[in-house]
Enzyme design. Structure first.
Site, short mmCIF file in Angstrom:
data_model
loop_
_atom_site.label_atom_id
_atom_site.label_comp_id
_atom_site.label_asym_id
_atom_site.label_seq_id
_atom_site.Cartn_x
_atom_site.Cartn_y
_atom_site.Cartn_z
CD1 TRP A 57 -15.51 28.44 109.22
CD2 TRP A 57 -14.63 28.54 111.26
NE1 TRP A 57 -16.49 28.08 110.11
CE2 TRP A 57 -15.98 28.12 111.38
CE3 TRP A 57 -13.87 28.68 112.43
CZ2 TRP A 57 -16.57 27.84 112.60
CZ3 TRP A 57 -14.47 28.41 113.65
CH2 TRP A 57 -15.80 27.98 113.72
NE ARG A 58 -19.76 29.96 107.47
CZ ARG A 58 -20.96 30.11 108.01
NH1 ARG A 58 -21.47 31.31 108.14
NH2 ARG A 58 -21.63 29.05 108.40
CD GLU A 86 -16.67 21.93 107.45
OE1 GLU A 86 -17.17 20.98 108.08
OE2 GLU A 86 -17.29 22.98 107.19
CD GLN A 128 -19.43 13.20 116.42
OE1 GLN A 128 -20.11 13.18 117.44
NE2 GLN A 128 -19.89 12.75 115.27
CB THR A 129 -16.31 19.96 118.36
OG1 THR A 129 -15.59 18.73 118.48
CG2 THR A 129 -15.88 20.89 119.48
CG LEU A 162 -11.31 20.74 119.69
CD1 LEU A 162 -12.23 21.84 120.17
CD2 LEU A 162 -10.52 21.22 118.48
N GLY A 163 -10.95 17.40 122.44
CA GLY A 163 -11.52 16.05 122.40
C GLY A 163 -11.31 15.34 121.08
CE1 TYR A 181 -20.72 18.42 106.41
CE2 TYR A 181 -18.78 18.17 107.79
CZ TYR A 181 -19.78 18.96 107.26
OH TYR A 181 -19.81 20.30 107.56
CG ASP A 213 -23.89 20.07 109.05
OD1 ASP A 213 -25.01 20.11 108.47
OD2 ASP A 213 -23.43 21.06 109.64
CB CYS A 263 -41.97 27.30 111.57
SG CYS A 263 -41.43 25.63 112.03
CB CYS A 310 -38.14 28.93 108.34
SG CYS A 310 -37.27 27.82 107.22
#
Length: 450
Positions: free
Chosen positions: A116-117, A133, A138-139, A176-177, A216, A234, A293, A296
């Site tokens: 989807w990017r 989205e 929750q997935t 998928l819930g 969100y 998120d 870290c 990062c």
């Protein structure tokens, strides 16, 4: 001819006038992040990186260097950890710009390639952004990818999805819930196709009025699809922000503080890339356990890292233990291989999904009605060993399973609610809108029968 007295007067030095030192010019590269757009508000200064990037521009030039330590006194001049953290930048705008630059440069090199990017600089498709989205709520990304590809193959546009039958959408979503998302997804597609002529609204306010879209998701669509200067929060961005600003207030109480801090980072340009960059940073570097870290890009600005708190953030309040509910499920298998299924009611948990007929799911403390008053067909029911366990968001479900072989002429009982029942051949079960818990029940019964 000059006399000795005149020569003495001329040799006397003139008194120097007292002048204030001129402020230093900005350090080279101090505005390097401006190419990525300026930030909203001011960031809280932190870490050695902030001190290095702007300390020259915030203090006057001195004509004398401080004395260099030597010998046994050298150790006393070495700054400790707490001393280093106090020498921070007071130029919040500069720090925000540097964070933006670092994050976006890292994203351009390390971003995840997801279906989807869109690449930096490409125009995003609001339909694909919205669909991803909703699915990602929750997935995990890993679980969503095959469902996203299936949906976009079946329904390439929002108008195609709006024209689909709801049961087909629920069936494609099965596994998928959180099935209310599928119903809201379909309702939202119909509203966009009708009221908005197939075009997604751009503002958060308008998006929030659509079914299934909360704060969100509205912020994510607005930023990623339309480049609005907003930072959606998120789980990944929540973690990155709480560590970057060392927010120690436990969740969920910390959410307003995290939202305020994240809003300071919102860039004026490339807002969608910045939001996705923070998501990727949280998913791959600033992970819940053992964050990397050293890898990062914003470590020099991270207060959580400087204080040695990164891995402990965000703090979370203790969760209450999930209550347990119990029930009995009835799996009836006809001689021709068909299994009895029933459509659930229009409201409540798993609304309008297919189910295996069962008793009500009640708390352990509640009285349970006799299972005999819930059997869907008259038959010789066999109690199967073991229990089917499934965890929902707010409770844990434990089900006993009963199984019966019945002939094709078997009639349904009054408790079956025949208008909502159907017989489905076992080879076609995978194509039905069956939630995960029902698939578990059927697998438990049919595997035992084999």
């Amino acid at each position: 001819m000059t006399t000795a007295a005149e020569a003495k007067v001329r040799a006397k030095p003139k008194a120097q006038s007292k002048t204030k030192p001129r402020p230093a010019r900005s350090a080279p590269g101090a505005s390097k992040g401006a190419s990525h757009g300026s930030c909203k508000g001011s960031c809280k200064g932190s870490g050695q990186g902030a001190s290095r990037s702007s300390s020259k521009s915030s203090s006057p030039v001195s004509s004398e260097e401080p004395p260099k330590p030597n010998g046994r006194n050298a150790a006393s001049h070495k700054p400790g950890k707490s001393q280093r953290r106090t020498t921070v930048s007071t130029d919040g705008h500069s720090q925000c710009a540097d964070i933006n630059r670092r994050v976006l440069d890292w994203y351009d090199r390390e971003r995840r390639h997801l279906p989807w990017r869109f690449a930096p600089g490409e125009t995003a498709d609001p339909y694909r952004v919205w669909l991803s989205e909703i699915m990602l709520q929750q997935t995990t990304v890993k679980a969503v990818v095959p469902f996203f590809e299936k949906f976009t193959a079946l329904w390439p546009t929002v108008d195609d999805l709006a024209a689909a039958d709801e049961e087909a959408v629920l069936s494609a979503w099965a596994g998928l819930g959180y099935y209310s998302r599928a119903r809201n997804l379909h309702a939202c597609a119909r509203q966009i196709s009708g009221a908005f002529q197939g075009r997604f609204p751009r503002s958060e306010k308008e998006l929030l009025n659509l079914p299934g879209i909360g704060p969100y998701t509205a912020a994510a669509i607005s930023a990623i699809a339309f480049d609005t200067s907003v930072v959606p929060i998120d789980g990944n961005i929540e973690r990155v922000t709480s560590r970057l600003f060392a927010i120690e207030t436990p969740l969920p109480g910390a959410k307003p503080e995290i939202k305020t801090a994240a809003a300071k980072l919102a860039p004026a340009a490339r807002a969608g890339d910045f939001a996705q960059a923070l998501m990727d940073l949280g998913a791959t570097v600033c992970t819940p356990r053992r964050p990397s870290c050293l890898m990062c890009p914003v470590q020099p600005h991270c207060e959580g890292h400087a204080a040695g708190l990164a891995e402990t953030l965000p703090r979370k309040a203790e969760r209450a233990e999930r209550p347990v509910r119990r029930g009995t499920a009835f799996v009836a298998l006809r001689e021709d291989g068909a299994v009895l299924l029933r459509k659930r009611s229009d409201t409540g948990l798993l609304a309008r999904m297919l189910e295996v007929p069962s008793t009500d799911w009640v708390r352990e403390s509640e009285s349970t009605a006799s299972s005999a008053r819930a059997v869907p067909v008259k038959a010789k029911w066999l109690s199967l060993p073991g229990t089917v366990v499934h965890t929902f968001t707010h409770f844990r479900l434990e089900l006993d399973v009963r199984f019966a072989l019945v002939d094709q002429e078997t009639s349904l009982t009054i408790w079956a609610d025949g208008a909502r029942c159907r017989w489905v051949h076992r080879r076609d079960l995978d194509r039905q809108a069956l939630p995960s818990v029902m698939k578990k029940i059927l697998a438990h019964a049919l595997n035992h029968q084999m």
